[in-house]
Every structure is written in structure tokens, then in C-alpha cells.
Design an enzyme around this catalytic site. Structure first.
Site, PDB file in Angstrom:
ATOM      1  CB  CYS A 159       5.415  -2.329   1.793  1.00 28.63           C
ATOM      2  SG  CYS A 159       4.962  -0.519   0.899  1.00 28.63           S
ATOM      3  CD  GLN A 187       6.484   1.613  -3.974  1.00 24.17           C
ATOM      4  OE1 GLN A 187       7.790   1.775  -3.812  1.00 24.17           O
ATOM      5  NE2 GLN A 187       5.720   1.854  -2.812  1.00 24.17           N
ATOM      6  N   GLY A 191      -0.475  -0.132  -1.192  1.00 25.99           N
ATOM      7  CA  GLY A 191       0.448   0.342  -0.295  1.00 25.99           C
ATOM      8  C   GLY A 191      -0.327   1.952   0.386  1.00 25.99           C
ATOM      9  CD  GLU A 213       7.369   3.949  -0.656  1.00 26.37           C
ATOM     10  OE1 GLU A 213       6.907   4.670   0.343  1.00 26.37           O
ATOM     11  OE2 GLU A 213       7.290   2.657  -0.683  1.00 26.37           O
ATOM     12  CE  LYS A 216       8.690   6.222   4.360  1.00 27.06           C
ATOM     13  NZ  LYS A 216       7.304   5.869   4.386  1.00 27.06           N
ATOM     14  CG  HIS A 254       4.664  -2.518  -3.789  1.00 20.28           C
ATOM     15  ND1 HIS A 254       3.692  -2.063  -4.188  1.00 20.28           N
ATOM     16  CD2 HIS A 254       5.082  -1.840  -2.543  1.00 20.28           C
ATOM     17  CE1 HIS A 254       3.061  -1.416  -2.742  1.00 20.28           C
ATOM     18  NE2 HIS A 254       4.068  -1.058  -2.008  1.00 20.28           N
TER      19      HIS A 254
END
Ligand code: NAP
Length: 365
Positions: A159, A187, A191, A213, A216, A254
């Protein structure tokens, strides 16, 4: 055209609620099925959500009395559903992957927000402004897995990725490839889903860890920027990424603090600003209903973007960029903001589905 009947898997959660809000008056899609966990199954949507409705606008009346189905109760899928949006995880990643593929094997296109299938080689991970061409892998996926010609899984990335990757893509497209990116993300609580928004201690702290996170953030851009060649998506590892991701007491949005080096000489700040302001992707060219215009909004004001002022730019679908400057250690730095549950989740998936419809991947009347 007649509106396409869609189902929402994980309809009661934060992302699910955003689907209901965004699709309530959508010109192409109409929600006919709501599903969630066995805890919610059999209840009306209003009862299943109870006091967990977290949208600023009230629950659209047409969904209140719809009875929620268990996402794994495949027998009770209404016969008129054409497409599913998935915003749920089942136990572990493997179970989630299998569950998405079960829907595809039954002939349904699934556009998913979960991370479970993002690295499945024949599943495209789409930001419509960047890599709509990766959808061409879908017939290969159908062949690999013996799916009917209507069924497949396509996914959205993490996201926060779109906050900066659309901007980097625009620079690459303009002939300025990027070599190194350092990104620090701030963030929002949403989320982390329903729990993120309802546990009071999260509202008074900055949490320096969002498990998984950073991995990713550093990895997903390589697949999105990859090349579709020989029936495969070949990740592009030419751009090195380093990420530090934090959770901050902000409801939605974010923010990314981005520092980057170009492969060659850096363009001027004026040139960069112009590239971003003039950038258009496939959704803009095709005038898709959810496409923000412009996709990148460049702000000159020194104290922008700010979450509470800018998160809803372009109906929550635009990326807002400010503080573009030269940096002491990198070529440039900037601050980029996007709405995590809209552009980064439900809205981004809806835009992907619109692209799928426009490109003929979804059979409908
Ligand atoms: P959430 O608010 O916690 O909602 C979770 C949803 O999944 C609810 O509908 C819940 O149903 C359902 N669910 C939970 N456990 C289940 C199970 N074992 N079997 C079937 N259904 C189950 O989470 P969220 O933030 O909406 O996130 C949903 C998905 O989107 C996740 O994969 C997340 O990683 C992804 N995502 C979220 C964001 C974001 O900004 N929040 C952004 C991008 C992607 P009940 O109400 O019945 O429990």
C-alpha cells in the site's frame, strides 16, 4: 454497458469498507455479493460490521441488509457474480494463495489486495499507470493452471509503493533511469486494518517497525518495473532500494521521504517537476472512471504535501509530491503522499479492474 456484478471478499474490514464506499455509485461495477469470515457469515452486513464501520461517510443503505457469506463457502456464490475483489487473508499465505486460486479455477477474475500471490511468477502485480502490459501474462496463468478462460488472479502491490514508484517510473520513461533509492515511509494506522485504527495506544506513538514492510518495499518495485518477455515477468533489479518503514499516528495516508541517484547526470529540478506534472499513464489515456487527472500532483508550497490537506487529492487516487530539492548525499530528494486504503488498496484494485475490462480480460455483457 450493463454494470458488471462484483463480489467483495473481506467486505467487513477497512479495505472492504472502502470498496463499498467507492463502488456505491460506480458506473461500471455493481456489488451483488459480500463475504467475510465465518464470524460474520449469515449476518446482515450492518450487523456483521456492528460498531466497526470506520468510513467518514455513512454505510450505503443498499448494503445494510445484504447477508454476508463465508468467503470459503463456494457453494453459495451468487450465480450472477462476474468478478471478485479480495481484501482478506486466510490464516497463512499459502491458504490465501490457494483460496484466491480456487475462485479463479471456478472461472472468476480475482483482483487481490493480499500479499500472498504477489511473487507467484504467473500473477501480475499491477500499478495501472506503470505496467498494464503485464496483464498479458494472464492467458499463460490460465494455461499453466487449467483455469477456465474467464478465471485468473491479478494483484496490487503493497500500500505505500505507489507513493513513489509512479514518480520514479515517470522519470525512467522520460529517459532518466534511477540507480539508487533510499525511502523512509511514514505509514498510517489504517494500513494495519481494523486493529490499527481501534487500539488507542497506537494513536500516541511512532512505531519504528512494521513487520515485513521493508522487505516488500525493497522487493516489489523490481517485479512491477520488470519486463514481460518469453511469457514471463522478468524482474528489473537495476534499481537498488533501501527502505525504513514506520507507523505514525495518522489515520489515512502513507507519506514517503525519498532520496535518489540517477544512473546518468541528474535532470534539473524544473525538468523533473515538468516530467511529473505532464505524466500520464494508460488509465489517463483510456479515461478510466477511477483514473486521477493528473496522476501526479506537484506542489510548490514548502509545507506540502500534508496528510490532512492532500490525502484525498484526485479522490484519493493521485500521488502528491512536494519538497523536491537537490540533496547533499543524493542527486535529489522529495516527499510523496498517497492514500493507502484508496490508491494503495481498494481504489488501486478498482482501477486495475477497469483496465482489465477495457482490455477485454473480463467477460461481460
Ligand atoms: P481488516 O480491517 O483486518 O479486515 C480483514 C477482513 O478479512 C475482514 O473482512 C475479516 O472478516 C476478514 N477475515 C479475517 N480473517 C479471516 C479468515 N480467517 N477467513 C476469512 N476472512 C477473514 O484488514 P484490511 O486492512 O481491510 O486488509 C485486508 C487485506 O488487504 C489484507 O490482506 C491486507 O494486507 C491488504 N491491504 C490492506 C491495506 C490497508 O491499507 N489497510 C492496503 C493494502 C492491502 P470478519 O470481519 O468477519 O472478521
Amino acid at each position: 454497458m450493463n454494470r458488471i456484478s462484483v463480489g467483495i471478499l473481506g467486505a467487513t474490514g477497512v479495505v472492504g469498507q472502502n470498496y463499498l464506499r467507492l463502488l456505491a455509485n460506480h458506473p461500471w461495477f455493481e456489488i451483488v455479493d459480500l463475504a467475510a469470515s465465518s464470524r460474520s457469515a449469515g449476518k446482515t452486513y450492518e450487523d456483521a460490521v456492528g460498531d466497526r464501520w470506520l468510513m467518514k461517510s455513512s454505510m450505503p443503505t443498499e448494503f445494510k441488509n445484504m447477508v454476508v457469506r463465508d468467503v470459503t463457502d463456494y457453494e453459495s456464490i451468487p450465480s450472477n457474480v462476474t468478478l471478485f475483489f479480495s481484501a482478506t487473508e486466510l490464516g497463512d499465505k499459502e491458504a490465501t494463495r490457494d483460496f484466491e486460486f480456487i475462485y479463479a479455477s471456478k472461472g472468476y477474475p480475482v483482483v487481490s489486495n493480499s500479499s500472498a500471490n504477489r511473487w507467484t511468477p504467473d500473477v501480475p502485480m499491477i500499478i495501472p499507470e506503470i505496467n498494464g502490459d503485464h496483464l498479458e501474462i494472464l492467458p499463460i496463468q490460465q494455461k499453466n493452471r487449467n483455469f477456465p478462460s474467464s478465471g485468473f488472479v491479478a494483484v496490487k502491490p503493497n500500500c505505500s509503493v505507489q507513493s513513489y514508484l509512479v514518480a520514479i517510473h515517470a522519470l525512467r520513461e522520460a529517459g532518466y533511469p534511477v540507480e539508487e533509492v533510499l525511502v523512509n515511509t511514514l505509514q498510517a494506522l489504517s494500513g494495519a486494518g481494523y486493529r490499527g485504527l481501534t487500539e488507542p495506544e497506537r494513536r500516541i506513538t511512532v512505531n519504528p517497525l512494521i513487520p515485513g514492510e521493508e522487505e516488500k518495499t525493497e522487493r516489489e518495485p523490481s517485479k512491477i518495473l520488470g519486463l514481460l518477455e518469453d511469457n514471463q515477468i522478468i524482474p528489473d533489479y537495476s534499481m537498488e532500494m533501501s527502505a525504513l518503514c514506520t507507523r505514525v499516528p495518522v489515520v489515512d495516508g502513507h507519506t514517503a521521504l525519498v532520496y535518489l541517484n540517477f544512473v546518468d547526470e541528474a535532470p534539473s529540478l524544473e525538468k523533473i517537476s515538468k516530467i511529473w506534472s505532464e505524466f500520464e499513464g494508460e488509465p489517463q489515456t483510456l479515461k478510466l472512471p477511477s483514473a486521477p487527472m493528473p496522476p501526479i500532483l506537484v506542489m510548490e508550497e514548502e509545507d506540502r504535501p500534508q496528510v490532512h490537506l492532500d490525502v484525498n487529492n484526485g479522490n484519493g487516487m493521485a500521488v502528491t509530491i512536494g519538497r523536491l530539492a537537490e540533496d547533499k548525499f543524493f542527486d535529489i530528494r522529495f516527499v510523496a503522499l498517497s492514500h493507502n486504503t484508496v490508491r494503495g488498496a481498494a481504489g488501486g484494485a478498482i482501477l486495475t479492474a477497469e483496465l482489465l475490462v477495457e482490455k477485454g480480460y473480463i467477460n461481460h455483457n
